[in-house]
Write an enzyme that holds these catalytic residues in place. Structure first.
Site: not given
Ligand SMILES: C[S@@+](CC[C@H](N)C(=O)[O-])C[C@H]1O[C@@H](n2cnc3c(N)ncnc32)[C@H](O)[C@@H]1O
Length: 201
Positions: A48, A97, A101, A173
């Site tokens: 993370e 995420d 877009k 989420y």
């Molecule tokens: C929408 S949140 C979902 C968090 C969690 N998995 C949940 O279901 O509640 C997406 C997470 O992925 C992390 N993230 C996005 N791109 C990442 C990357 N390249 N490497 C590590 N973490 C990443 C973000 O910081 C964020 O906390």
């Protein structure tokens, strides 16, 4: 022995572990902490970049006394590319995420390149678990993983992907999606044995 420069993740754990599970983008870490507590014989590696989430998980690890958790606090792509082939038994990417877009699609964690890399680090018979509440990203995930020669989608009927399995703790989420009236999808893919991959057995 892993290829030169690659990490054999079992070495990260002081006590021997039966297998390695990996969660990419664990958010606040509630799923990872619950899996680590339920699976003390597995070594859990969480990745993370979100500082508040990392701090929350560390507090949970300390409070529960979890000895089988290790963290990588940088880009998941860097971690996955550093791991030895067939060194991971299970991988979770939950509600990544969606970057809706078009011009941001290249930032998505689940991509064709990432699926190739995950297939490389998963052991034969290992499992990839993906979740999303974004229907366009769901199509991308299914189009990429279900069509990938290394993966077999384990769903046989709609409830297999509409219902979260019991051994799959909920995340923040997921709760946000449900509160907003969006229905998440829960996808499980088996990593085909390498010997069968070309023949799609
Ligand atoms: C929408 S949140 C979902 C968090 C969690 N998995 C949940 O279901 O509640 C997406 C997470 O992925 C992390 N993230 C996005 N791109 C990442 C990357 N390249 N490497 C590590 N973490 C990443 C973000 O910081 C964020 O906390």
């Amino acid at each position: 022995m892993p290829a030169e420069g690659l990490l054999e993740p079992r070495r990260l754990f002081a006590a021997p572990v039966e297998a390695i599970w990996l969660e990419l983008g664990f958010g606040a870490g509630e799923h990872l902490a619950a899996q680590a507590a339920a699976q003390p014989s597995r070594g859990l590696i969480g990745c993370e970049v979100f500082e508040n989430g990392i701090v929350k998980l560390l507090a949970e690890v300390k409070q529960r006394g979890l000895a089988n958790v290790r963290l990588f606090v940088d880009d998941a792509r860097v971690l996955v590319q550093s791991l030895a082939a067939a060194s991971v038994e299970r991988i979770f990417i939950l509600f990544p995420d969606p970057w809706p877009k078009q011009r941001h699609h290249k930032r998505r964690l689940v991509s064709a390149a990432m699926l190739d890399a995950l297939a490389h680090v998963l052991s034969d018979g290992g499992e990839l678990r993906l979740a999303t509440d974004d229907m366009e990203y769901l199509r991308v995930m299914l189009g990429g993983a279900a069509a990938h020669p290394a993966f077999e989608w384990l769903a046989r009927r709609p409830d297999d992907w509409r219902q979260r399995p019991e051994d799959w703790p909920a995340t923040r989420y997921e709760r946000k999606a449900l509160a907003a009236g969006r229905r998440p999808a829960f996808l499980r893919f088996r990593r085909r044995p390498r010997a069968c991959e070309a023949r799609r057995v």
